[in-house]
Design a protein around this motif. Structure first.
Motif, mmCIF file in Angstrom:
data_model
loop_
_atom_site.group_PDB
_atom_site.id
_atom_site.type_symbol
_atom_site.label_atom_id
_atom_site.label_comp_id
_atom_site.label_asym_id
_atom_site.label_seq_id
_atom_site.Cartn_x
_atom_site.Cartn_y
_atom_site.Cartn_z
ATOM 1 N N GLY A 21 0.779 -1.239 0.000
ATOM 2 C CA GLY A 21 0.000 0.000 0.000
ATOM 3 C C GLY A 21 0.803 1.276 0.000
ATOM 4 O O GLY A 21 0.274 2.336 0.348
ATOM 5 N N THR A 22 2.073 1.215 -0.420
ATOM 6 C CA THR A 22 2.871 2.432 -0.440
ATOM 7 C C THR A 22 2.317 3.428 -1.445
ATOM 8 O O THR A 22 1.602 3.070 -2.390
ATOM 9 C CB THR A 22 4.342 2.111 -0.781
ATOM 10 N N ASP A 23 2.661 4.700 -1.246
ATOM 11 C CA ASP A 23 2.243 5.757 -2.170
ATOM 12 C C ASP A 23 3.284 6.017 -3.248
ATOM 13 O O ASP A 23 2.959 6.547 -4.314
ATOM 14 C CB ASP A 23 2.002 7.059 -1.400
ATOM 15 N N ALA A 24 4.534 5.673 -2.960
ATOM 16 C CA ALA A 24 5.615 5.912 -3.918
ATOM 17 C C ALA A 24 6.767 4.966 -3.597
ATOM 18 O O ALA A 24 6.901 4.487 -2.467
ATOM 19 C CB ALA A 24 6.089 7.366 -3.854
ATOM 20 N N ILE A 25 7.595 4.691 -4.604
ATOM 21 C CA ILE A 25 8.810 3.909 -4.406
ATOM 22 C C ILE A 25 9.978 4.674 -5.002
ATOM 23 O O ILE A 25 9.809 5.517 -5.880
ATOM 24 C CB ILE A 25 8.717 2.506 -5.059
ATOM 25 N N TYR A 26 11.168 4.380 -4.499
ATOM 26 C CA TYR A 26 12.375 4.933 -5.116
ATOM 27 C C TYR A 26 13.338 3.790 -5.374
ATOM 28 O O TYR A 26 13.407 2.819 -4.618
ATOM 29 C CB TYR A 26 13.009 6.025 -4.248
ATOM 30 N N LEU A 27 14.063 3.891 -6.451
ATOM 31 C CA LEU A 27 14.949 2.812 -6.865
ATOM 32 C C LEU A 27 16.133 3.382 -7.621
ATOM 33 O O LEU A 27 16.138 4.549 -8.018
ATOM 34 C CB LEU A 27 14.173 1.795 -7.718
ATOM 35 N N HIS A 54 2.387 2.767 -11.710
ATOM 36 C CA HIS A 54 1.456 3.823 -12.117
ATOM 37 C C HIS A 54 0.034 3.304 -12.258
ATOM 38 O O HIS A 54 -0.935 4.056 -12.072
ATOM 39 C CB HIS A 54 1.933 4.451 -13.423
ATOM 40 N N ALA A 55 -0.113 2.022 -12.585
ATOM 41 C CA ALA A 55 -1.454 1.435 -12.662
ATOM 42 C C ALA A 55 -2.167 1.520 -11.314
ATOM 43 O O ALA A 55 -3.396 1.607 -11.249
ATOM 44 C CB ALA A 55 -1.363 -0.014 -13.125
ATOM 45 N N PHE A 56 -1.393 1.515 -10.233
ATOM 46 C CA PHE A 56 -1.950 1.613 -8.881
ATOM 47 C C PHE A 56 -1.916 3.049 -8.352
ATOM 48 O O PHE A 56 -2.250 3.288 -7.193
ATOM 49 C CB PHE A 56 -1.170 0.714 -7.928
ATOM 50 N N GLY A 57 -1.451 3.985 -9.182
ATOM 51 C CA GLY A 57 -1.330 5.357 -8.717
ATOM 52 C C GLY A 57 -0.114 5.582 -7.841
ATOM 53 O O GLY A 57 -0.038 6.576 -7.111
ATOM 54 N N VAL A 58 0.853 4.663 -7.902
ATOM 55 C CA VAL A 58 2.078 4.761 -7.106
ATOM 56 C C VAL A 58 3.153 5.476 -7.928
ATOM 57 O O VAL A 58 3.415 5.103 -9.079
ATOM 58 C CB VAL A 58 2.574 3.363 -6.690
ATOM 59 N N LYS A 59 3.782 6.475 -7.348
ATOM 60 C CA LYS A 59 4.829 7.220 -8.047
ATOM 61 C C LYS A 59 6.165 6.476 -7.958
ATOM 62 O O LYS A 59 6.393 5.686 -7.031
ATOM 63 C CB LYS A 59 4.960 8.625 -7.474
ATOM 64 N N VAL A 60 7.033 6.773 -8.919
ATOM 65 C CA VAL A 60 8.342 6.116 -8.979
ATOM 66 C C VAL A 60 9.425 7.180 -9.132
ATOM 67 O O VAL A 60 9.394 7.972 -10.083
ATOM 68 C CB VAL A 60 8.425 5.129 -10.161
#
Length: 722
Positions: A21-27, A54-60
């Motif tokens: 359920g995170t809102d964003a990830i960084y890699l 992005h399909a889940f609305g999660v930013k990268v």
């Protein structure tokens, strides 16, 4: 509004974060990532995970957060364009000047300034904003009061969980000089996690004197949210997916008003039983001197019965679970689950355990399975209309998709609403969770193969719409400016007293606040610069502002120093901590004087030699700035010496310098001093630890310098970093 930002060292961790359920990830990418040992991503893999997120609305957010050498500029700028065009929501950079160039040439690219840039006060935030950055990731050492002020200036991201670096962000050279692996290039070998002794009572025995506990701000995250912080960052690109899932769940629950599962967090990774961090003041758990690494959660006490090691516990671990055993606070061994017994369970181990040993669970297989079993799905509201004379229509979350041809009335068997629902309940490879609104059909015929093909196409088209990159295409102009190398014959000296010194530039470095500072500069005829430490709180900058009126300029290893000098109307000397390693950054920096990175070779420095550039040529090599007390703030017993000695397990001795601002700070210096032949750039001599700066500044050859520095190295002069 806020976001939970999770680490994604590889694809599995990225999926674990998204499913939790995170809102964003960084890699990180395969190159220019400050965690080069993580799984990292090439552009193809990055584009794939971007689409899924992005399909889940999660930013990268893509980390391109190392220093960049001159011969890598084209590759770096090309990769930055490719990553943006592949779907990155922002690029994380360490080099503020590279970021400014990117923003000038491709303003649509969103930039975040890495914690490696050391933003710790409003001046750093102001400089980042003026360079075009949309967000700053504050230094881990930043005080809460300064976070409040920074958040008023620019969108702010703050670490709330995970490993803490011993050295102030972006200023660590311990791995580089002691082991040849640069943290600024993502190659850190973590010498801070080794054992050291310090020549002070109660600290003489070897222990993990520099190893910090893991950060866990817990419910203080709510204070950060109230302070205006937007993004809450979890450290851990080198950690396992179950840790990522547990950490996301922990903070998600707290922010939603529930209790965080600290047990799950401890069992997936826990170094030092956690510290609240320096934002809220150094606590007793800040340093984990007794144990290094994951200690898990306390499970119970060992009792030896008939040769068996029984852990007296109310917990009910299972097969595959692992344990760490502590005795007197120190690691005594490890073991695995044996069997359940009355009042606890047995521990199987090769180590000899004793009554009273403490057992900590470090691997919980059932928990790990549960954490990784989370499956996030995308809710679909589906309306279907299969009416004769019209193309089939599937409306998904308000977006309509049509078949190619009008449908015909059935001659025998007609399509039913139940058949339509059963067909669209099959989601193929997509993480969809369909529910149905209006499902309409009036007796048309559709072959099963045709219906399934339509469904597959509809789902594929919908997924493509919600996952495709929306970024405007960007191409960053290659940097082709060439400036001929120019010789600089000036000498600059860092020392604690400028009197008697013969040099073009004297940089005064004091041990304490500045009462009577004028007496340390009276008999110096060159340009006078005040040394400003790389970390200052907002309150502390006021102290240095008052002292700076007596000087021609200020010297600082941190970006904020430039903005402070601008405010004061003083010349600015960008220190070695700016890590200038390429022509572009040197050109954009525009400081009055610039010390090139101390990790450059002579030949690399020669190419960047200009009339205003310097190169650390000789003297003491500062490898760490500690913004905490390595003596655990035991002030009552402190002898308050100026210099201590930090000794590693190989007998190497590193000077540990104490100085004062509003409280004690510490610097660690390399075990060997620097002696080189210099180069075309000006000479910078660091005489912080010596009282004979005048004689050292008068030396013109390496042989003369070697008389003062018996134990010396050439550093990266001949053999640079990777």
């Amino acid at each position: 509004m806020y976001e939970i930002l999770a680490p994604a060292g590889n694809e599995n961790s990225a999926l674990a974060a998204i499913n939790a359920g995170t809102d964003a990830i960084y890699l990180g990418m395969n190159k220019f990532s400050a965690r080069s040992s993580a799984g990292n991503f090439d552009v193809t893999a990055f584009e794939k995970i971007c689409g899924y997120a992005h399909a889940f609305g999660v930013k990268v957010y893509a980390a391109l957060n190392t220093v960049v050498k001159d011969n890598e500029l084209t590759e770096f700028l090309t990769l930055a364009s490719e990553v943006w065009n592949a779907g990155a929501d922002a690029l994380i950079l360490q080099d503020l000047f590279l970021g400014k160039y990117i923003k000038q040439n491709a303003p649509q690219i969103s930039l975040h300034l890495s914690t490696q840039a050391g933003v710790c006060n409003v001046y750093g935030a102001q400089l980042a904003k003026s360079a075009g950055f949309e967000r700053v990731i504050t230094a881990r050492e930043t005080k809460f009061e300064d976070i409040v002020e920074i958040a008023k200036i620019i969108e702010t991201e703050v670490f709330v969980q995970g490993a803490l670096c011993t050295c102030f962000s972006g200023q660590c050279y311990m791995s580089s000089f002691a082991g040849g692996n640069s943290g600024n290039r993502g190659k850190c070998k973590q010498p801070c996690r080794k054992k050291y002794s310090i020549d002070r009572a109660d600290f003489n025995d070897a222990a993990y004197r520099l190893s910090l506990s893991d950060l866990c701000v817990g419910t203080n995250i709510k204070k950060l949210m109230e302070a205006g912080v937007y993004s809450f960052k979890i450290e851990g690109r080198m950690r396992r997916p179950e840790y990522v899932s547990a950490a996301v769940g922990y903070y998600k629950n707290i922010l939603e008003g529930a209790d965080g599962d600290i047990s799950a967090l401890k069992r997936t990774y826990n170094r030092g039983n956690y510290t609240g961090g320096l934002a809220f003041g150094q606590d007793k758990k800040f340093i984990s001197s007794a144990v290094q690494g994951h200690i898990g959660e306390f499970a119970g006490i060992i009792k030896v019965v008939n040769g068996e090691y029984i852990c007296q516990s109310v917990l009910k671990p299972g097969h595959g679970d692992g344990f760490k055993i502590l005795r007197g606070g120190k690691e005594a061994g490890g073991g695995i689950y044996g069997k359940a017994v009355n009042g606890g369970f047995t521990v199987l181990t090769k180590d000899r355990l004793k009554n009273g040993d403490k057992v900590f669970i470090t691997t919980d297989t059932e928990l790990n399975g549960r954490l990784l079993a989370h499956q996030r799905s995308i809710p679909l509201k589906i309306d279907l209309d299969f009416s004769a004379g019209k193309p089939a229509c599937a409306e998904i979350n308000g977006r309509a998709f049509y078949g190619e041809l009008p449908l015909e009335k059935a001659k025998t068997s007609s399509l039913t609403e139940e058949q339509l629902i059963r067909c669209f309940e099959k989601t193929d490879v997509y993480p969809f969770a369909p529910c149905f609104g209006t499902v309409k059909t009036d007796g048309v015929f559709v072959a099963s193969s045709v219906l399934n093909a339509f469904r597959r196409k509809v789902y594929a088209d919908y997924y493509r719409e919600i996952s495709e990159c929306k970024n405007p295409s960007s191409s960053i102009r290659a940097y082709n400016e060439n400036f001929p190398a120019t010789e600089n014959n000036k000498t600059a000296v860092i020392c604690g007293n400028l009197n008697g010194l013969k040099a073009d530039i004297g940089i005064l470095k004091c041990d304490c606040p500045f009462d009577g500072v004028g007496t340390l500069t009276d008999n110096f005829d060159g340009e006078k610069f005040l040394y400003i430490p790389p970390y200052l709180t907002g309150v502390e900058t006021e102290i240095f502002e008052k002292a700076a009126c007596l000087f021609d300029g200020v010297y600082c290893d941190s970006y904020f120093g430039r903005k402070l000098a601008e405010k004061l109307g003083k010349k600015f000397f960008a220190g070695a901590g700016f890590n200038i390693t390429n022509r572009l950054s040197l050109s954009v920096c525009k400081a009055d004087y610039v010390c090139l990175s101390k990790e450059l070779t002579r030949s690399e420095a020669e190419e960047l030699s200009r009339e205003n550039t310097f190169y650390l040529t000789a003297g003491n090599i500062k490898v760490m700035d500690l913004i905490y007390c390595p003596f655990e703030k035991k002030c009552a017993s402190c002898d308050r010496r100026k210099i201590y000695t930090l000794t590693d397990e190989n007998g190497r001795k590193f000077p540990l310098r104490r100085y004062e601002v509003t409280g004690c700070r510490f610097e660690v210096y390399n075990c060997a001093d620097l002696v080189t032949d210099g180069c075309a750039a000006g000479r910078l001599l660091d005489c912080t630890l010596t009282d004979n700066a005048a004689e050292i500044a008068a030396c013109r050859t390496r042989a003369e310098l070697e008389k003062f520095y018996k134990n010396h190295t050439r550093g990266h002069y001949s053999n640079g970093i990777l």
